[in-house]
Design a protein around this motif. Structure first.
Motif, mmCIF file in Angstrom:
data_model
loop_
_atom_site.group_PDB
_atom_site.id
_atom_site.type_symbol
_atom_site.label_atom_id
_atom_site.label_comp_id
_atom_site.label_asym_id
_atom_site.label_seq_id
_atom_site.Cartn_x
_atom_site.Cartn_y
_atom_site.Cartn_z
ATOM 1 N N ASN A 23 0.825 -1.207 0.000
ATOM 2 C CA ASN A 23 0.000 0.000 0.000
ATOM 3 C C ASN A 23 0.863 1.263 0.000
ATOM 4 O O ASN A 23 1.864 1.312 -0.698
ATOM 5 C CB ASN A 23 -0.941 -0.044 1.206
ATOM 6 N N SER A 24 0.535 2.268 0.772
ATOM 7 C CA SER A 24 1.272 3.533 0.729
ATOM 8 C C SER A 24 2.613 3.474 1.449
ATOM 9 O O SER A 24 3.267 4.492 1.633
ATOM 10 C CB SER A 24 0.434 4.663 1.306
ATOM 11 N N ALA A 25 3.029 2.279 1.870
ATOM 12 C CA ALA A 25 4.403 2.132 2.349
ATOM 13 C C ALA A 25 5.321 1.825 1.168
ATOM 14 O O ALA A 25 6.533 1.981 1.255
ATOM 15 C CB ALA A 25 4.489 1.011 3.378
ATOM 16 N N HIS A 26 4.738 1.374 0.051
ATOM 17 C CA HIS A 26 5.542 0.973 -1.107
ATOM 18 C C HIS A 26 6.193 2.201 -1.743
ATOM 19 O O HIS A 26 5.524 3.198 -1.986
ATOM 20 C CB HIS A 26 4.636 0.271 -2.135
ATOM 21 N N PRO A 27 7.503 2.125 -2.006
ATOM 22 C CA PRO A 27 8.181 3.305 -2.570
ATOM 23 C C PRO A 27 7.602 3.749 -3.919
ATOM 24 O O PRO A 27 7.736 4.914 -4.272
ATOM 25 C CB PRO A 27 9.629 2.852 -2.737
ATOM 26 N N PHE A 28 6.964 2.878 -4.667
ATOM 27 C CA PHE A 28 6.334 3.285 -5.925
ATOM 28 C C PHE A 28 4.969 3.946 -5.694
ATOM 29 O O PHE A 28 4.404 4.531 -6.616
ATOM 30 C CB PHE A 28 6.151 2.091 -6.866
ATOM 31 N N GLU A 29 4.403 3.814 -4.512
ATOM 32 C CA GLU A 29 3.134 4.482 -4.225
ATOM 33 C C GLU A 29 3.350 5.773 -3.435
ATOM 34 O O GLU A 29 2.557 6.704 -3.517
ATOM 35 C CB GLU A 29 2.184 3.564 -3.423
ATOM 36 N N ASN A 30 4.404 5.789 -2.628
ATOM 37 C CA ASN A 30 4.626 6.902 -1.698
ATOM 38 C C ASN A 30 6.128 7.103 -1.534
ATOM 39 O O ASN A 30 6.706 6.733 -0.519
ATOM 40 C CB ASN A 30 3.958 6.546 -0.352
ATOM 41 N N PRO A 31 6.778 7.675 -2.583
ATOM 42 C CA PRO A 31 8.244 7.643 -2.639
ATOM 43 C C PRO A 31 8.975 8.648 -1.739
ATOM 44 O O PRO A 31 10.131 8.423 -1.421
ATOM 45 C CB PRO A 31 8.554 7.941 -4.118
ATOM 46 N N THR A 32 8.330 9.748 -1.370
ATOM 47 C CA THR A 32 9.080 10.767 -0.628
ATOM 48 C C THR A 32 8.284 11.270 0.570
ATOM 49 O O THR A 32 7.064 11.093 0.642
ATOM 50 C CB THR A 32 9.393 11.991 -1.518
ATOM 51 N N GLY B 123 -8.082 3.732 4.945
ATOM 52 C CA GLY B 123 -7.529 2.393 5.078
ATOM 53 C C GLY B 123 -6.245 2.145 4.310
ATOM 54 O O GLY B 123 -5.695 1.057 4.355
ATOM 55 N N ALA B 124 -5.747 3.145 3.575
ATOM 56 C CA ALA B 124 -4.391 3.037 3.043
ATOM 57 C C ALA B 124 -3.448 3.064 4.246
ATOM 58 O O ALA B 124 -3.784 3.622 5.274
ATOM 59 C CB ALA B 124 -4.092 4.212 2.122
ATOM 60 N N VAL B 125 -2.284 2.454 4.140
ATOM 61 C CA VAL B 125 -1.349 2.514 5.265
ATOM 62 C C VAL B 125 0.057 2.826 4.772
ATOM 63 O O VAL B 125 0.441 2.414 3.685
ATOM 64 C CB VAL B 125 -1.298 1.184 6.048
ATOM 65 N N ASN B 126 0.831 3.582 5.551
ATOM 66 C CA ASN B 126 2.257 3.703 5.255
ATOM 67 C C ASN B 126 3.066 3.036 6.353
ATOM 68 O O ASN B 126 4.277 3.071 6.364
ATOM 69 C CB ASN B 126 2.670 5.169 5.054
ATOM 70 N N THR B 127 2.362 2.430 7.299
ATOM 71 C CA THR B 127 2.949 1.783 8.464
ATOM 72 C C THR B 127 2.142 0.519 8.695
ATOM 73 O O THR B 127 0.932 0.539 8.511
ATOM 74 C CB THR B 127 2.774 2.720 9.684
ATOM 75 N N MET B 128 2.803 -0.562 9.069
ATOM 76 C CA MET B 128 2.041 -1.794 9.301
ATOM 77 C C MET B 128 1.422 -1.740 10.702
ATOM 78 O O MET B 128 2.115 -1.850 11.708
ATOM 79 C CB MET B 128 2.948 -3.015 9.139
ATOM 80 N N HIS B 129 0.124 -1.570 10.741
ATOM 81 C CA HIS B 129 -0.552 -1.363 12.024
ATOM 82 C C HIS B 129 -0.410 -2.568 12.957
ATOM 83 O O HIS B 129 -0.419 -2.422 14.175
ATOM 84 C CB HIS B 129 -2.028 -1.053 11.787
ATOM 85 N N ASP B 130 -0.243 -3.760 12.369
ATOM 86 C CA ASP B 130 -0.104 -4.960 13.189
ATOM 87 C C ASP B 130 1.150 -4.897 14.052
ATOM 88 O O ASP B 130 1.215 -5.506 15.119
ATOM 89 C CB ASP B 130 -0.027 -6.193 12.260
ATOM 90 N N SER B 131 2.179 -4.166 13.587
ATOM 91 C CA SER B 131 3.438 -4.113 14.319
ATOM 92 C C SER B 131 3.578 -2.870 15.186
ATOM 93 O O SER B 131 4.651 -2.613 15.730
ATOM 94 C CB SER B 131 4.616 -4.192 13.340
ATOM 95 N N LEU B 132 2.527 -2.085 15.305
ATOM 96 C CA LEU B 132 2.575 -0.954 16.230
ATOM 97 C C LEU B 132 2.621 -1.502 17.657
ATOM 98 O O LEU B 132 2.204 -2.628 17.917
ATOM 99 C CB LEU B 132 1.326 -0.078 16.062
ATOM 100 N N THR B 133 3.108 -0.689 18.590
ATOM 101 C CA THR B 133 3.024 -1.082 20.000
ATOM 102 C C THR B 133 1.535 -1.218 20.338
ATOM 103 O O THR B 133 0.688 -0.611 19.679
ATOM 104 C CB THR B 133 3.645 -0.015 20.907
ATOM 105 N N PRO B 134 1.176 -2.003 21.361
ATOM 106 C CA PRO B 134 -0.252 -2.211 21.632
ATOM 107 C C PRO B 134 -1.016 -0.901 21.830
ATOM 108 O O PRO B 134 -2.099 -0.717 21.263
ATOM 109 C CB PRO B 134 -0.249 -3.044 22.908
ATOM 110 N N LEU B 135 -0.458 0.014 22.609
ATOM 111 C CA LEU B 135 -1.145 1.286 22.836
ATOM 112 C C LEU B 135 -1.221 2.094 21.541
ATOM 113 O O LEU B 135 -2.240 2.718 21.241
ATOM 114 C CB LEU B 135 -0.411 2.085 23.928
ATOM 115 N N GLY B 136 -0.139 2.057 20.753
ATOM 116 C CA GLY B 136 -0.144 2.743 19.466
ATOM 117 C C GLY B 136 -1.211 2.158 18.545
ATOM 118 O O GLY B 136 -1.991 2.885 17.939
ATOM 119 N N GLY B 137 -1.299 0.829 18.488
ATOM 120 C CA GLY B 137 -2.266 0.159 17.628
ATOM 121 C C GLY B 137 -3.697 0.366 18.098
ATOM 122 O O GLY B 137 -4.647 0.254 17.319
ATOM 123 N N LEU B 138 -3.856 0.678 19.389
ATOM 124 C CA LEU B 138 -5.195 0.937 19.932
ATOM 125 C C LEU B 138 -5.803 2.189 19.298
ATOM 126 O O LEU B 138 -7.025 2.291 19.158
ATOM 127 C CB LEU B 138 -5.094 1.109 21.458
#
Lengths: 570, 189
Positions: A250-259, A355-370
């Protein structure tokens, strides 16, 4: 936050707030049929379209006819996309010779894009042809966002009009949303995105040699880099709060969100229409302060969530720190974005229905993911999806007005319209449908062994994954705690059900409310009227939103992210 | 059913406009105005052969190269056909074991002290072309030794390949690993 991150964040909000008012006013003009700077070019196109399609431009509809047109149009769009996915292998523009989707994945994906969810149980680069991306997915990106916008506009008309059954013409509203708002902005921003490095071509994938070949169990000497018309997809994906990535990352991919700049621009696009619609509302209702009051509630909760998320991530993962690692939690984040840029993206994409993401929400800290999870569970009114955010927020306003009226003994009215039992019922349907879906289907998933087996992480975090999945689908968000393997018959089918009910039940309820309100007479404000455009009411509205969310979901959240956070810092 | 005709015709017309004309116009303008970027910012060698993209990272594990972020893509690291993150949760024991192994691999090659997080935690895209300047810093001594280069030479090369924040404020300073490693190889020739 360091100085740069403060500057980055503050500048972002200054630009956003500077743009919402003029753009909101522009949208009001478009929907009212007033002249805009695009009219000389677009009015002739518009009229031609109406003539060909048999649309009477000045013929208004009652809410039932409006709803029938909307549902029919969406159903046909879903069927068209479903067919494209099943016939992908026979269709052109498929240089990688990708096969057709399975029937249940096609059903899930078609529902997902039709309902503006863009939940993806597939990885774009390895499954989806250019034809499918353009003529299937991107078309629904435009049309599903236009659908959301017209519902909000119809509801505004319900508040504004008196003693009529007419709430607008669905075909005209739909056409104007697409021609005047979504297409021109997408065109401009797609070209901007290419200027920063987002790709836009129809070439076959490129094979290039590796500088250092991979050795080990398999030897890899060259890799295949996917190509495609990404920028045109990316612009509407953010602008229409769709969120379905061209690529799996998604928007973490350098071809979708390069800078870092594309990152901020993409967040801006996500928030632009939902933010500006509050101003469209204020203007059409003849009370700009009311629009600002709604925007203030949205901003306050968004900024609070961003603050908590930033703080949780910058504290890092204590279990990783024990291994001799220093720094913020970088798992699931790309280096080029600052933590402020990642945090802002995460709350913007979940406060809206993007629902686009530039960060993998599954790997956020628990409080961050909350934070992203909670923003979705609040029914997505913190800006919210294009249109959906405003009509859901207005349902919350109706509920807040009603409760306040009961508490202080005043007649519940909003914008001169009496709030009665029917409006309360319809608002409750709009606000509570998704909550019921989330809790019922997460509960069912916990009892189905194959559904539990889809979890990627054990224990409390696995529960968070399932809860997030049903929250995301029922609220038409589409982001994921993506470890969960959703491409199973169970998740594809339950998901399709959640996405369609979660989308169309609130839409029909909002249109019914528009019809009901439009039929009422205008009651001029009196001493007994509760002012709804001042700070006390804004605060009350924020509290109602938070209390409804907390009452519905606190037990589930306590077992998932909250329990995990306590275990992590123990 | 009065609404059926506009429903079918508008769907067809908007499919042509939004699905066909719009991406074609964007492609047309992009291929004239930004041809290299529209095609993927590809890097070519002296003979003009395409050898990678400056936006897509590549895997490196040899001590003589700068190592990139860990990548969680399936089949092999930095597989451009399988972009994505690990999606492992912060308290997952399998995840913590993987990070511990990465820390050990770096320390075994002579890095002491704490390790920058981006060097042992996998990126979101799995294709992250960059590392932080700190992550490059801790690798300079290893590169110098493996290649018989003065540390100062390597340090200068890293500095030359460090991009500042965009427009002076946006994002993080960063080092493009593939570009830096290609430069190292060029130096060796």
């Amino acid at each position: 936050m360091n100085l740069y991150e403060w500057l980055e964040t503050i500048l972002f909000f200054i630009v956003l707030l500077a743009m919402v008012k003029p753009f909101g006013a522009f949208m009001a003009r478009v929907y009212q049929g007033d002249k805009t700077f695009l009219s000389p070019v677009l009015v002739p196109c518009e009229n031609l379209l109406y003539r060909v399609c048999g649309v009477e431009r000045d013929e208004e509809m009652d809410w039932k006819r409006y709803a029938v047109g909307l549902l029919l149009f969406n159903l046909l769009g879903g069927v068209a996309l479903f067919s494209i996915l099943l016939l992908q292998h026979l269709l052109p523009l498929n240089p990688q010779k990708l096969p057709a989707f399975s029937w249940h994945l096609a059903l899930n994906t078609a529902t997902s894009f039709m309902s503006n969810t863009n939940w993806q149980n597939y990885a774009g680069e390895s499954t989806t042809s250019y034809f499918t991306q353009m003529f299937g997915l991107a078309v629904q990106n435009f049309l599903s966002s236009a659908t959301g916008m017209v519902v909000a506009i119809a509801l505004i008309r319900g508040f504004v009009r008196k003693k009529t059954s007419a709430i607008g013409n669905f075909w005209v509203d739909l056409t104007r949303s697409t021609l005047y708002i979504l297409l021109p902005l997408s065109l401009v921003f797609a070209i901007f995105l290419v200027s920063q490095g987002v790709i836009q071509n129809f070439s076959p994938y490129k094979t290039v040699p590796l500088v250092q070949p991979v050795t080990g169990t398999t030897t890899v000497k060259e890799v295949t880099i996917p190509m495609g018309p990404v920028a045109s997809q990316e612009a509407i994906k953010e602008l229409g709060t769709n969120g379905g990535g061209f690529f799996n990352a998604n928007s973490a991919h350098p071809f979708e969100n390069p800078t870092p700049l594309t990152n901020m621009v993409e967040i801006f696009l996500i928030l632009l229409i939902p933010g500006a619609l509050t101003q469209t509302f204020g203007r059409m209702a003849g009370n700009p302060r009311q629009g600002w009051a709604l925007l203030a509630v949205m901003l306050a909760i968004l900024i609070f969530a961003m603050g908590v998320l930033y703080w949780a991530e910058s504290a890092g993962n204590p279990l990783v720190a024990k291994l001799g690692v220093h720094g913020i939690n970088m798992e699931g984040k790309d280096t080029r974005f600052s933590l402020a840029g990642s945090s802002l993206f995460a709350v913007a994409t979940t406060g809206t229905s993007c629902g686009a993401v530039n960060t993998m929400h599954d790997s956020l800290t628990p409080l961050g993911g909350l934070m992203p999870l909670s923003l979705i569970l609040l029914s997505e009114v913190i800006f919210g999806g294009v249109g959906t955010g405003l009509y859901t927020m207005l349902a919350f306003v109706v509920i807040a007005v009603f409760i306040a009226g009961l508490m202080i003994g005043r007649t519940p009215e909003f914008l001169g319209k009496k709030i009665e039992v029917r409006e309360m019922w319809l608002s409750m349907i709009t606000v509570l449908t998704s909550g019921i879906l989330v809790l019922v289907f997460s509960g069912i998933a916990m009892m189905v062994p194959s559904a539990v087996a889809s979890m990627a992480n054990p224990g409390t975090h696995g529960l968070s994954e399932v809860l997030y999945a049903f929250a995301s689908m029922s609220n038409n968000n589409g982001s994921a705690f993506a470890g969960l393997n959703g491409n199973t018959v169970f998740y594809n089918l339950t998901g399709a059900l959640c996405m369609s009910i979660g989308r169309f039940a609130p839409i029909v309820a909002s249109l019914a409310m528009a019809g009901s309100l439009a039929g009422k007479k205008y009651v001029p404000p009196s001493l007994g009227t509760l002012p709804t455009d001042k700070a006390p009411f804004a605060l009350w509205l924020a509290l109602v939103i938070l209390i409804v969310g907390a009452l519905t979901f606190f037990p589930a959240l306590a077992l998932g992210p909250i329990a995990e956070q306590l275990m992590m810092i123990r | 059913m009065k609404e059926l005709k506009p429903a079918i015709l508008l769907l067809i017309i908007f499919t042509i406009i939004c699905g066909g004309i719009y991406p074609a116009v964007v492609s047309g303008i992009a291929s004239v105005a930004f041809p290299n970027k529209a095609k993927g910012s590809l890097i070519t060698d002296k003979s003009g052969k395409e050898i990678g993209s400056s936006l897509i990272g590549q895997p490196f594990s040899d001590p003589k190269y700068f190592w990139p972020r860990p990548s969680a893509t399936t089949e092999f690291p930095y597989n451009p056909l399988a972009s994505g993150g690990s999606n492992l949760g912060p308290t997952n024991s399998a995840y913590l074991k993987t990070v511990a192994e990465r820390v050990k691999a770096i320390k075994d090659l002579g890095v002491s002290g704490t390790i920058p997080a981006d060097l042992v935690q996998a990126s979101a895209s799995g294709l992250d072309p960059h590392i932080s300047p700190e992550a490059a810093q801790v690798q300079i001594a290893r590169i110098g030794k493996a290649r018989g280069l003065a540390e100062d030479t390597v340090r200068k090369l890293v500095a030359a390949h460090t991009e500042d924040r965009q427009l002076g404020i946006l994002g993080n300073p960063r080092v493009n690993v593939l570009a830096l490693n290609l430069e190292l190889d060029k130096l060796a020739q």
